[in-house]
Write an enzyme that holds these catalytic residues in place. Structure first.
Site, PDB file in Angstrom:
ATOM      1  N   CYS A 146      36.318  24.483 -17.484  1.00  0.00           N
ATOM      2  CA  CYS A 146      35.810  23.854 -16.260  1.00  0.00           C
ATOM      3  C   CYS A 146      34.457  23.208 -16.509  1.00  0.00           C
ATOM      4  CB  CYS A 146      35.692  24.911 -15.161  1.00  0.00           C
ATOM      5  SG  CYS A 146      34.903  24.309 -13.661  1.00  0.00           S
ATOM      6  N   CYS A 173       0.861  -1.187   0.000  1.00  0.00           N
ATOM      7  CA  CYS A 173       0.000   0.000   0.000  1.00  0.00           C
ATOM      8  C   CYS A 173       0.897   1.237   0.000  1.00  0.00           C
ATOM      9  CB  CYS A 173      -0.895  -0.016   1.226  1.00  0.00           C
ATOM     10  SG  CYS A 173      -2.098   1.326   1.290  1.00  0.00           S
TER      11      CYS A 173
END
Length: 367
Positions: A200, A170
């Site tokens: 970078c 559930c």
């Protein structure tokens, strides 16, 4: 095709050390290569539909990346109202993932419609998908179901389900992400990857994360002579590897032409082995092509830019055959989003993002 790329004069930036030396942090090597997510959640760097490595994060860290409603359920074991949305009685074919970390939990053929008002399943995807522990809260004796990767609360397990297991998982709908089979199959057929280096990788990753059609961007390394180099090894400039990003994009939404237009807009392709204060062969401008189509497209735009004299100097971007991509350590992934207060992010990455957003304002993702 005529490429028109807006080139701005960038104001002098504060001189900073190379990103490879600015915020040094030692992390274990990650040997896995980047894989494609079916669901893209740029605000959550821990989310992956393919990574099965365990997550052990503090609630403080989770609070930064989860919505308040999901955090309440996933980390505080709250329960949403029954009959919320349509997932509880949906018969759509597809796969269900943990909404907190992206881990695969269930397939639709393991689901059944119950009268409880929450999504219900009679079986989990595999024995690693979900773990369990006793829950004696509220004066009841129940079995709590937790995500096998991130330990987030999903719901409870009961013994009143259908054959063949007799179990009922559930689940809270908010704890689940769903990908229909049709979308998954269509998306996989449209996906393509390209590996680019423009200085970078923090900078390049942050830009492409915001382009429509880009499904994932991973920072890492390519080229060179060292197998699976570490960040520290690449920083020496002696491995021959370049800081790169692996971009996976949906060809039905964007294309290689646009990917390259962004690339040549947000970095300087005329400075050899250098981007600003980041100096070394690891910061070279490079396109790692995977096939002849990528190579021809890259060479074509370089030739056009040179012929049009868009830059005052000749483009030095190298075209190198792709061999292998090595994903960088986890703290490098989504670096800008996680470190916006750092000087490098504010004075180097942010101007690149702002430039990209102005030039490609109609192509930004809507977060």
């Amino acid at each position: 095709m005529k490429y028109t790329i807006l080139i701005w004069i960038v104001l002098p930036l504060i001189v900073l050390n190379a990103c490879g030396q600015t915020y040094k942090k030692v992390e274990p090597k990650n040997n896995s290569t980047a894989m494609e997510n079916m669901i893209n959640k740029p605000e959550n760097p821990y989310y992956s539909n393919t990574d099965t490595s365990k997550l052990n994060l503090s609630d403080t860290e989770w609070k930064k990346v989860l919505s308040p409603d999901l955090y309440a359920v996933a980390r505080e074991a709250d329960t949403e109202r029954a009959f919320t949305g349509t997932m509880w009685n949906s018969e759509a074919k597809g796969t269900y993932y943990c909404a907190a970390c992206g881990f695969k939990l269930f397939k639709s053929n393991q689901k059944f419609t119950s009268s409880c008002g929450w999504p219900s399943f009679f079986e989990q995807q595999n024995k690693e998908s979900i773990t369990f522990k006793a829950d004696n809260s509220y004066g009841m004796q129940r079995v709590e179901a937790l995500c096998g990767r991130c330990n987030s609360h999903l719901g409870h397990l009961f013994d009143d389900g259908p054959a063949p297991t007799g179990k009922r998982y559930c689940m809270n709908a908010i704890s689940l992400d769903f990908v229909p089979d049709s979308v998954a199959n269509e998306s996989k057929g449209n996906l393509e990857t390209i590996v680019l280096g423009g200085g970078c990788y923090w900078c390049v990753e942050a830009v492409y994360d915001n382009l429509q059609g880009v499904k994932s961007v991973y920072s890492g390394f390519a080229g060179g002579t060292v197998e699976n180099p570490s960040y520290e090894e690449v920083c020496t400039g002696r491995t021959g590897a370049a800081e790169v990003v692996e971009i996976t994009y949906d060809k039905s939404i964007t294309n290689l032409d646009e990917i390259f237009k962004v690339f040549f807009t947000v970095h300087d392709p005329t400075t050899l082995n250098r981007q600003g204060a980041d100096v070394g062969t690891q910061y070279r401008s490079v396109i790692f092509y995977k096939n002849e189509d990528q190579k021809k497209a890259a060479q074509s735009i370089i030739d056009e830019l040179n012929a049009s004299k868009v830059y005052s100097s000749k483009i030095v971007t190298t075209l190198e055959p792709f061999i292998k991509f090595y994903k960088a350590e986890e703290y490098h992934q989504n670096y800008y989003e996680n470190n916006k207060d750092k000087p490098y992010c504010q004075f180097v990455i942010q101007p690149k993002i702002e430039k990209f957003e102005k030039v490609f304002k109609d192509r930004l993702k809507r977060h």
